[in-house]
Design an enzyme around this catalytic site. Structure first.
Site, PDB file in Angstrom:
ATOM      1  N   LYS A   9       0.841  -1.192   0.000  1.00  0.00           N
ATOM      2  CA  LYS A   9       0.000   0.000   0.000  1.00  0.00           C
ATOM      3  C   LYS A   9       0.879   1.246   0.000  1.00  0.00           C
ATOM      4  O   LYS A   9       1.859   1.326   0.740  1.00  0.00           O
ATOM      5  CB  LYS A   9      -0.904   0.005   1.239  1.00  0.00           C
ATOM      6  CG  LYS A   9      -1.710   1.278   1.417  1.00  0.00           C
ATOM      7  CD  LYS A   9      -2.782   1.162   2.469  1.00  0.00           C
ATOM      8  CE  LYS A   9      -2.250   1.211   3.862  1.00  0.00           C
ATOM      9  NZ  LYS A   9      -3.314   1.458   4.861  1.00  0.00           N
ATOM     10  N   SER A  25      -3.639   3.729 -17.111  1.00  0.00           N
ATOM     11  CA  SER A  25      -2.708   3.454 -16.027  1.00  0.00           C
ATOM     12  C   SER A  25      -2.557   4.606 -15.044  1.00  0.00           C
ATOM     13  O   SER A  25      -3.189   5.641 -15.157  1.00  0.00           O
ATOM     14  CB  SER A  25      -1.331   3.077 -16.567  1.00  0.00           C
ATOM     15  OG  SER A  25      -0.736   4.210 -17.173  1.00  0.00           O
ATOM     16  N   TYR A  58      -3.319  -0.166 -13.876  1.00  0.00           N
ATOM     17  CA  TYR A  58      -2.002  -0.771 -13.692  1.00  0.00           C
ATOM     18  C   TYR A  58      -0.975   0.334 -13.524  1.00  0.00           C
ATOM     19  O   TYR A  58      -1.187   1.478 -13.936  1.00  0.00           O
ATOM     20  CB  TYR A  58      -1.633  -1.700 -14.859  1.00  0.00           C
ATOM     21  CG  TYR A  58      -1.588  -1.012 -16.207  1.00  0.00           C
ATOM     22  CD1 TYR A  58      -0.401  -0.498 -16.706  1.00  0.00           C
ATOM     23  CD2 TYR A  58      -2.736  -0.873 -16.978  1.00  0.00           C
ATOM     24  CE1 TYR A  58      -0.364   0.143 -17.933  1.00  0.00           C
ATOM     25  CE2 TYR A  58      -2.705  -0.245 -18.196  1.00  0.00           C
ATOM     26  CZ  TYR A  58      -1.513   0.268 -18.675  1.00  0.00           C
ATOM     27  OH  TYR A  58      -1.480   0.906 -19.890  1.00  0.00           O
TER      28      TYR A  58
END
Length: 119
Positions: A9, A25, A58
């Site tokens: 995270k 992305s 992503y």
């Protein structure tokens, strides 16, 4: 059986830019990717603290030291520069792997500096 658990995270980064005319992305400073153990092109979930949006995309590598967090493509409509975001990845683990697993957490300060990182 496999269970899905938090792998890493990046906590409370500030969106520096959003680029609607990019193929998709989120661009993340390379140093943050390394500290959070996020690989380029890995699926990430973005949680916008300001507006409650949650979406997947992503990660792509941004310039080291730039402190950039630029949301690209269609997802650019879900954030605004200045928003605080949390970026998470998950991993599938067996019961045995879960016992020793600790997620990697990168804490981010007000100016997108790394405050702390590790497990």
């Amino acid at each position: 059986m496999l269970f899905e658990f938090l792998h890493s995270k990046i906590h409370r980064a500030t969106v520096t830019d959003s680029n609607l005319n990019y193929v998709g992305s989120i661009t993340i400073d390379e140093e943050f990717l390394e500290k959070a153990k996020i690989r380029e092109y890995e699926k990430v979930e973005i949680l916008d603290v300001n507006n409650g949006e949650r979406f997947q995309t992503y990660a792509i590598k941004g310039k080291r030291g730039s402190r950039c967090f630029c949301v690209n493509g269609a997802a650019a409509r879900k954030v605004q520069p200045g928003d605080k975001i949390i970026i998470v990845t998950y991993a599938q683990m067996s019961e045995d792997e879960i016992k020793s697993h600790k997620p990697t957490i990168v804490q981010v300060g007000e100016n997108n500096e790394i405050i702390s990182y590790g497990k």
